[in-house]
Design a protein around this motif. Structure first.
Motif, PDB file in Angstrom:
ATOM      1  N   LYS A  89       0.833  -1.206   0.000  1.00 48.75           N
ATOM      2  CA  LYS A  89       0.000   0.000   0.000  1.00 48.75           C
ATOM      3  C   LYS A  89       0.869   1.258   0.000  1.00 48.75           C
ATOM      4  N   ARG A 146      -6.392   9.045  -1.469  1.00 48.52           N
ATOM      5  CA  ARG A 146      -6.521   7.589  -1.437  1.00 48.52           C
ATOM      6  C   ARG A 146      -5.138   6.982  -1.625  1.00 48.52           C
ATOM      7  N   PRO A 149      -3.951   0.820  -2.751  1.00 47.38           N
ATOM      8  CA  PRO A 149      -4.033  -0.362  -1.875  1.00 47.38           C
ATOM      9  C   PRO A 149      -3.033  -1.426  -2.321  1.00 47.38           C
ATOM     10  N   LEU A 196     -11.358   1.184  -4.620  1.00 47.47           N
ATOM     11  CA  LEU A 196     -11.836   1.313  -3.241  1.00 47.47           C
ATOM     12  C   LEU A 196     -13.348   1.463  -3.178  1.00 47.47           C
ATOM     13  N   LYS A 197     -13.942   1.857  -4.311  1.00 45.17           N
ATOM     14  CA  LYS A 197     -15.397   1.933  -4.373  1.00 45.17           C
ATOM     15  C   LYS A 197     -15.956   0.935  -5.387  1.00 45.17           C
ATOM     16  N   ASP A 319     -16.114  10.694   1.803  1.00 44.95           N
ATOM     17  CA  ASP A 319     -15.172  11.578   1.099  1.00 44.95           C
ATOM     18  C   ASP A 319     -15.877  12.494   0.103  1.00 44.95           C
ATOM     19  N   TRP A 331     -17.929   2.473   0.736  1.00 45.06           N
ATOM     20  CA  TRP A 331     -16.623   1.871   0.413  1.00 45.06           C
ATOM     21  C   TRP A 331     -16.797   0.376   0.254  1.00 45.06           C
ATOM     22  N   ALA A 334     -12.644  -3.499   2.702  1.00 46.71           N
ATOM     23  CA  ALA A 334     -11.211  -3.655   2.415  1.00 46.71           C
ATOM     24  C   ALA A 334     -10.805  -5.100   2.684  1.00 46.71           C
ATOM     25  N   HIS A 347      -8.857   4.053   3.601  1.00 50.00           N
ATOM     26  CA  HIS A 347      -8.601   4.498   2.226  1.00 50.00           C
ATOM     27  C   HIS A 347      -7.593   5.628   2.153  1.00 50.00           C
ATOM     28  N   ASP A 348      -7.645   6.517   3.154  1.00 48.22           N
ATOM     29  CA  ASP A 348      -6.761   7.683   3.113  1.00 48.22           C
ATOM     30  C   ASP A 348      -5.564   7.535   4.045  1.00 48.22           C
TER      31      ASP A 348
END
Ligand code: HEC
Ligand code: HEC
Length: 393
Positions: A89, A146, A149, A196-197, A319, A331, A334, A347-348
C-alpha cells in the motif's frame, strides 16, 4: 518487487529496537518481512508461459516511464510501483476532488466546474504547460486522498464467483441487522470488485485505467489521453503508448501474485472476529468460479476477508466522491488479507494502528457501528486476541 525501502525500514527498526519488538509494535511500518513470507511471489502451479508473463509484467509494474515512452501529458506518478511499493500500500497517493454541500460530504448537484474530472493530476510534461490541481479558495471543494491499496491476492478476488457475491449480499439483507452490503452493479451489467469503491470489474480493465489515469499512458484499450487544461490529445510519444501485450502482462502479474502466507491463526481470535461482526463484511472466504482460467484459483475458496460489497461507512469515512455505483459514504470492504504488510489503514491512510482503524468504522450512519461497539466492549485480553488474529491474516 522488493524495493530498497524495505531494507531501509528494517534497518531503522533494527537500530531502534530488536527486530521482534519492531514487528510487534502495531504503529511501526509493517514492512518487516520474513524471508519465507513476502509479497511479490507468484502463486504456485503456473505453467512456464505464465511464469514468463509474470516476470514480464513484474518488469512493467516496476518500470519508471519517461516522456519519450508516452508518460503524460498529465500524470500522478510515473510507475505502478510508486503507489504499490513491494506490491503493498502506497506510498504514492491519488487525490480526489468533489464539490460538496455544507455538510462537507453530500455532493453538490453541479460538478461541472471540475472540468477535467475529479482526479488531481498535478504533474505534467511538455508540451503540457499545466497540471490539473484543486482550485483554491472554493469552500465547497473537498479534496481527499486515497492510498494505492495492496495489489497482492487480487487474482483471488477476481476468481470469486459472481453468484457468491450476490448470495452474500442476499444473506446480509435477510439477516435484518445493521450490515447490508450492496452489489456494485456496473452500467455494463458486471459486478465491480476493484477500486476502493468497486468501480471496475476486472484486473485487465483496472490496469488499462491505471496506465491512462495515473500515468498518462494510452493503450489499445484506452487510446485517448484524458482531457487536460491545454487541450492536448497526445504527448511526446505520438499515438498509442503501450502495446496490448504490456497491459495484459501487467494485469497477469497482478492476477498471479500470491496471497501472503498465513500461519498460526489462533481459533480464539477467529471466534472473536466472527462474534463481534467483523466477519459479516470481512468474509473470511468466498467461493470461486469453476471456470477461472488459473487452475489454482478455480473451484475453491478465496480467503480474501472481504465480501466485495459496498457498505455505507457513515459520515466519518465519507469523502464526498460519487464513483460509479458507490455514493459519497460508500466503500468496498477492504480485503484484510496481508494487512500486516500495509503501512497505514483505511482508504486515506488516516491511522496507523489496527485499533484506531476499527474505531474509525464507527460514525453517524455507519453499518459497522454495532460491530465497533461489540469490539470496544471486549476485555483488553480479548481485544488483543482479535488484533493478533487480524495482524496474522
Ligand atoms: C499515483 C498512484 C498510483 C499509480 C501510479 C498506480 N496506482 Fe493502482 N491504485 C492507486 C489508488 C489510489 C488505487 C485505489 C483507486 C480508487 O479506488 O480510487 C489503486 C488501485 C489499484 C488496483 C485495485 C486494487 C483493489 O484493491 O481493488 C489495482 C489492481 C491497481 N491499482 C494496479 C495498478 C497498476 C497495474 C498500476 C500501473 C499500471 C497502478 N495501479 C498505478 C494508486 C496508483
Ligand atoms: C459494515 C462492514 C464492516 C464491518 C462490520 C467491519 N468492517 Fe472493517 N472495513 C470495512 C470497509 C468498507 C473498510 C474500508 C474503509 C475505508 O477504507 O475507509 C474497512 C476497513 C478495515 C480495515 C483497514 C484495512 C486497510 O486496507 O486499510 C481494517 C484493519 C478493518 N476494516 C478491520 C475490521 C475489524 C477488525 C472489524 C471488526 C471489529 C471490522 N473491520 C468490521 C467494512 C467493515
Amino acid at each position: 518487487m522488493y524495493p530498497i525501502a524495505i531494507v531501509r525500514i528494517v534497518l531503522v527498526c533494527a537500530l531502534g529496537a530488536t527486530l521482534a519488538a519492531c514487528a510487534d509494535d502495531p504503529s511501526a511500518p509493517s514492512y518487516v518481512l520474513r524471508s519465507d513470507d513476502r509479497p511479490g511471489q507468484p502463486i504456485g502451479q503456473l505453467t512456464e508461459a505464465q511464469q514468463l508473463q509474470f516476470d514480464r509484467g513484474d518488469g512493467v509494474f516496476s518500470q519508471v516511464f519517461r516522456e519519450q515512452q508516452g508518460l503524460g501529458p498529465l500524470f500522478v506518478r510515473p510507475a505502478c510501483a510508486n503507489c504499490h511499493e513491494g506490491d503493498g500500500k502506497g506510498p504514492g497517493i491519488v487525490r480526489r476532488m468533489a464539490l460538496v454541500e455544507a455538510d462537507g460530504f453530500t455532493p453538490a448537484r453541479d460538478q461541472s466546474p471540475l472540468r477535467f474530472g475529479s482526479m488531481v493530476r498535478e504533474q505534467f510534461v511538455t508540451p503540457a504547460t499545466q497540471g490539473w490541481v484543486p482550485f483554491e479558495g472554493n469552500s465547497a471543494l473537498r479534496v481527499s486522498q486515497r492510498f494505492g491499496p495492496a495489489v497482492f491476492a487480487r487474482g483471488w478476488m477476481e476468481a470469486v464467483d459472481a453468484r457468491e457475491i450476490e448470495r452474500v449480499a442476499a444473506e446480509q439483507a435477510a439477516s435484518g441487522g445493521a450490515v447490508h452490503g450492496r452489489v456494485a452493479r456496473l452500467a455494463e451489467g458486471r459486478i465491480g470488485r476493484f477500486g476502493l469503491k468497486a468501480t471496475v470489474a476486472t484486473l485487465l480493465d483496472f490496469t488499462a485505467n491505471a496506465f491512462q489515469g495515473d500515468m498518462g499512458l494510452t493503450s489499445p484499450m484506452r487510446p485517448m489521453e484524458l482531457a487536460n487544461p491545454d487541450g492536448l490529445t497526445d504527448d511526446a510519444h505520438p499515438g498509442v503508448d503501450l502495446t496490448m501485450e504490456q497491459v495484459e502482462d501487467t494485469a497477469a502479474y497482478v492476477r498471479t501474485l500470491a496471497a501472503p502466507v498465513r500461519t498460526g491463526l489462533d481459533p480464539r481470535g477467529a471466534a472473536l472476529f466472527a462474534r463481534v461482526g467483523c466477519a459479516s463484511c470481512h468474509t473470511p472466504s468466498m467461493a470461486t468460479t469453476a471456470d477461472f482460467p488459473l487452475r489454482a484459483m478455480a473451484n475453491t475458496r478465496a480467503e480474501v476477508f472481504t465480501d466485495l460489497l459496498l457498505h455505507d461507512m457513515g459520515e466519518g469515512l465519507a469523502d464526498g466522491v460519487t464513483d460509479g455505483p458507490a455514493g459519497p459514504r460508500d466503500w468496498r470492504t477492504a480485503p484484510l488479507v496481508g494487512v500486516r504488510f500495509l503501512r497505514n489503514f483505511l482508504h486515506d491512510g488516516r491511522v496507523r494502528t489496527l485499533d484506531a482503524a476499527i474505531r474509525a468504522h464507527r460514525s453517524n450512519g455507519s453499518e459497522a457501528s454495532p460491530s465497533v461497539d461489540a469490539y470496544t466492549a471486549l476485555s483488553a485480553a480479548d481485544q488483543t486476541l482479535l488484533l493478533d488474529y487480524v495482524r496474522a491474516l
